[in-house]
Design a protein around this motif. Structure first.
Motif, PDB file in Angstrom:
ATOM      1  N   LEU A  78       3.530  -6.642   4.853  1.00 50.57           N
ATOM      2  CA  LEU A  78       3.130  -5.549   4.960  1.00 50.57           C
ATOM      3  C   LEU A  78       3.669  -4.527   3.725  1.00 50.57           C
ATOM      4  O   LEU A  78       3.035  -3.714   3.454  1.00 50.57           O
ATOM      5  CB  LEU A  78       3.694  -5.169   6.263  1.00 50.57           C
ATOM      6  CG  LEU A  78       2.823  -5.844   7.511  1.00 50.57           C
ATOM      7  CD1 LEU A  78       3.223  -5.296   8.936  1.00 50.57           C
ATOM      8  CD2 LEU A  78       1.312  -5.319   7.378  1.00 50.57           C
ATOM      9  N   ILE A  79       4.623  -4.816   3.319  1.00 46.24           N
ATOM     10  CA  ILE A  79       5.339  -4.087   2.221  1.00 46.24           C
ATOM     11  C   ILE A  79       4.265  -4.022   0.860  1.00 46.24           C
ATOM     12  O   ILE A  79       3.865  -3.237   0.417  1.00 46.24           O
ATOM     13  CB  ILE A  79       6.675  -4.334   1.561  1.00 46.24           C
ATOM     14  CG1 ILE A  79       7.903  -4.334   2.813  1.00 46.24           C
ATOM     15  CG2 ILE A  79       7.208  -3.746   0.379  1.00 46.24           C
ATOM     16  CD1 ILE A  79       9.146  -4.994   2.425  1.00 46.24           C
ATOM     17  N   PHE A  80       3.913  -5.287   0.726  1.00 48.17           N
ATOM     18  CA  PHE A  80       2.803  -5.680  -0.185  1.00 48.17           C
ATOM     19  C   PHE A  80       1.556  -4.942   0.037  1.00 48.17           C
ATOM     20  O   PHE A  80       1.032  -4.322  -0.892  1.00 48.17           O
ATOM     21  CB  PHE A  80       2.654  -6.990  -0.635  1.00 48.17           C
ATOM     22  CG  PHE A  80       1.478  -7.526  -1.621  1.00 48.17           C
ATOM     23  CD1 PHE A  80       1.909  -7.347  -3.002  1.00 48.17           C
ATOM     24  CD2 PHE A  80       0.552  -8.071  -1.109  1.00 48.17           C
ATOM     25  CE1 PHE A  80       0.880  -7.560  -3.927  1.00 48.17           C
ATOM     26  CE2 PHE A  80      -0.617  -8.329  -2.078  1.00 48.17           C
ATOM     27  CZ  PHE A  80      -0.352  -8.243  -3.394  1.00 48.17           C
ATOM     28  N   VAL A  81       0.964  -4.999   1.233  1.00 49.38           N
ATOM     29  CA  VAL A  81      -0.283  -4.210   1.652  1.00 49.38           C
ATOM     30  C   VAL A  81      -0.060  -2.770   1.375  1.00 49.38           C
ATOM     31  O   VAL A  81      -1.052  -2.130   0.876  1.00 49.38           O
ATOM     32  CB  VAL A  81      -0.769  -4.752   3.040  1.00 49.38           C
ATOM     33  CG1 VAL A  81      -1.650  -3.788   3.380  1.00 49.38           C
ATOM     34  CG2 VAL A  81      -0.874  -6.063   3.190  1.00 49.38           C
ATOM     35  N   GLY A  82       1.020  -2.315   1.881  1.00 46.98           N
ATOM     36  CA  GLY A  82       1.192  -0.731   1.674  1.00 46.98           C
ATOM     37  C   GLY A  82       1.404  -0.353   0.517  1.00 46.98           C
ATOM     38  O   GLY A  82       0.531   0.579  -0.197  1.00 46.98           O
ATOM     39  N   LEU A  90       9.111  -1.205   4.297  1.00 44.56           N
ATOM     40  CA  LEU A  90      10.347  -1.219   3.337  1.00 44.56           C
ATOM     41  C   LEU A  90      11.362  -0.682   3.970  1.00 44.56           C
ATOM     42  O   LEU A  90      12.558  -1.446   3.680  1.00 44.56           O
ATOM     43  CB  LEU A  90       9.999  -0.380   2.149  1.00 44.56           C
ATOM     44  CG  LEU A  90      11.134  -0.267   0.821  1.00 44.56           C
ATOM     45  CD1 LEU A  90      11.264  -1.855   0.395  1.00 44.56           C
ATOM     46  CD2 LEU A  90      10.888   0.562  -0.196  1.00 44.56           C
ATOM     47  N   LEU A  91      11.734   0.174   4.663  1.00 39.77           N
ATOM     48  CA  LEU A  91      12.851   0.648   5.493  1.00 39.77           C
ATOM     49  C   LEU A  91      13.197  -0.134   6.584  1.00 39.77           C
ATOM     50  O   LEU A  91      14.355  -0.321   6.713  1.00 39.77           O
ATOM     51  CB  LEU A  91      12.557   1.980   6.091  1.00 39.77           C
ATOM     52  CG  LEU A  91      12.510   3.249   5.136  1.00 39.77           C
ATOM     53  CD1 LEU A  91      12.016   4.660   5.856  1.00 39.77           C
ATOM     54  CD2 LEU A  91      13.506   3.312   4.074  1.00 39.77           C
ATOM     55  N   THR A  92      11.957  -1.032   7.282  1.00 38.00           N
ATOM     56  CA  THR A  92      12.448  -2.157   8.099  1.00 38.00           C
ATOM     57  C   THR A  92      13.032  -3.279   7.481  1.00 38.00           C
ATOM     58  O   THR A  92      13.923  -3.855   8.027  1.00 38.00           O
ATOM     59  CB  THR A  92      11.092  -2.401   8.822  1.00 38.00           C
ATOM     60  OG1 THR A  92      10.426  -1.315   9.616  1.00 38.00           O
ATOM     61  CG2 THR A  92      11.358  -3.451   9.884  1.00 38.00           C
TER      62      THR A  92
END
Length: 445
Positions: free
Chosen positions: A333-337, A232-234
């Motif tokens: 990857l935001i969704f995966v996390g 998310l920060l990325t």
């Protein structure tokens, strides 16, 4: 093949290989540090065992990162003498300081690897923290040279001579902060998701009623939470990076989105590919006004199109695919996390469905692929410049011929190093399997 293209391919292959180990070399120390912190807080020796095993993986990765990074340094001098002349006179500070950052990382990693059992918990924590500081500083300092290439500062070229040199202005060039943050948070994200990949795969191969399963379950949740947070920060930092492109490298942003006509309320093109003949992005989904908002946080912002620049200054149009790949993987990857955290902490489920576990397994390779897409996009999107608007890639490249042989040699070296790395990992951890005992866990020696 053109000699300049061969020089770019040789160095690009080196960096594509090295960046995997460099990113993990920054991301894994954060996970080791967090494991040590959790051990101090919870007294759960599973976390202590995680830290001890992960540091062995870090040592193996560093053993590959050092020679591949050395090759990159040598290739800079051999393949790009024109650029290195500028580096020597203007932007050598990051290279010089990076040596001390690497010494810091290597020294305290050696202390942690070989003396961890004789250190107090707080001294172990300090050692790993300094490993993290050294690794992060190394990545930031080296990447700062790339930032300088996109937003050069601190010198002028007059009649072919480098004048008005200010090394600190070059060091703190306009994109230093945003680039430093981007390389840092993306490396932390990658390290966490690689841990999640290994843990998820081990869980799929282990019975649910065993201590080993619960050990890997802790590692998985830790990787997903940390990875999701930094993904998310990325993304937030990526938004800021797009604004810097709009301000300092507008043709790169235009090529990334396949925008040819300068316009306000510019649309964002998702997917598809850029057709240079029809000058449109085919098969894309357009989000109205979104590119203008991405560029300046306002929908009526005028975004400059490629037609406003001479065609010889256009970046390769295929960078639209790279940009979409990078953004798409980051969003996934935001969704995966989030799924990993919500399923366990919010829904209070004891285990994940098997298909979700395989998504977790894919998260680590996807994060590495996202970094590769981003790195190639960043460097290729700057073409035809090696130093934006000041020195072309052709001016910086070596005039030597016969580079095809060296490209083949280095490609073979990286294939060999990759195979050896995988074999060393398999050999070491097969000889030192995870051993959990009643009431305590002891790390492999």
């Amino acid at each position: 093949m053109d000699e300049i293209l061969l020089a770019r391919s040789t160095f690009g292959t080196t960096m594509a290989f090295h960046i995997i180990f460099a990113s993990l070399g920054v991301g894994l120390p954060l996970m080791i540090l967090l494991a040590e912190v959790l051990y101090l807080r919870t007294k759960d020796s599973d976390y202590r065992l995680m830290a001890k095993r992960w540091i062995k993986g870090q040592a193996i990765l560093l053993g590959v990162a050092i020679p591949s990074g050395t090759i990159a340094g040598v290739q800079l001098s051999l393949l790009w003498p024109g650029f290195m002349e500028v580096v020597g006179k203007v932007i050598s500070l990051p290279f010089q300081i990076e040596i001390f950052a690497f010494f810091l990382e290597a020294l305290f990693m050696s202390i942690y690897v070989y003396a961890a059992d004789r250190l107090t918990p707080w001294m172990r924590l300090l050692s790993v923290f300094l490993v993290l500081v050294g690794a992060t500083a190394s990545a930031v300092l080296i990447t700062n040279v790339h930032a300088f290439e996109g937003t050069p500062a601190g010198f002028d070229i007059v009649n072919g001579q480098i004048v008005n040199v200010d090394p600190w202005a070059a060091f703190f060039n306009p994109s230093f902060v945003v680039t430093a943050l981007h390389v840092t948070v993306s490396a932390y994200m990658t390290g966490a998701f690689v841990i999640a990949t290994v843990a998820a795969y081990k869980m799929l191969k282990t019975r649910k009623d065993t201590k080993e399963f619960h050990f890997h379950q802790k590692a998985l949740l830790m990787g997903l939470i940390v990875g999701g947070t930094f993904s998310l920060l990325t993304a937030l930092n990526g938004h800021e990076s797009a604004q810097y492109l709009h301000r300092y490298q507008p043709e790169k942003l235009a090529a990334a989105e396949g925008l040819f006509e300068t316009q306000p309320y510019a649309p964002l093109a998702i997917g598809g590919y850029t057709d240079p003949v029809t000058k449109e992005v085919k098969y894309a989904i357009e989000i109205p006004w979104a590119l203008s908002f991405l560029a300046a946080n306002r929908f009526d912002e005028v975004v400059v199109g490629l037609n406003d620049f001479p065609q010889e200054y256009w970046p390769p149009l295929f960078i639209h695919v790279l940009f979409n790949g990078m953004v798409g993987i980051g969003s996934l990857l935001i969704f995966v996390g989030f799924i990993g955290f919500a399923w366990k902490k919010l829904l209070k489920r004891e285990s994940y469905p098997r298909w979700v576990m395989w998504i977790f397994v894919a998260s680590g390779p996807l994060s590495i692929l996202g970094i590769e897409f981003g790195w190639v996009f960043a460097c290729t999107g700057r073409q035809p410049w090696v130093i934006y608007r000041m020195m072309t890639t052709a001016e910086a490249a070596t005039k030597a011929e016969g580079l095809g042989f060296f490209f083949a040699i280095f490609l073979a070296i990286y294939i060999l190093l990759g195979i050896v790395t995988v074999l060393v990992f398999k050999y070491y951890f097969r000889r030192h399997p995870l051993r959990l005992q009643d009431g305590s866990q002891e790390a492999a020696k």
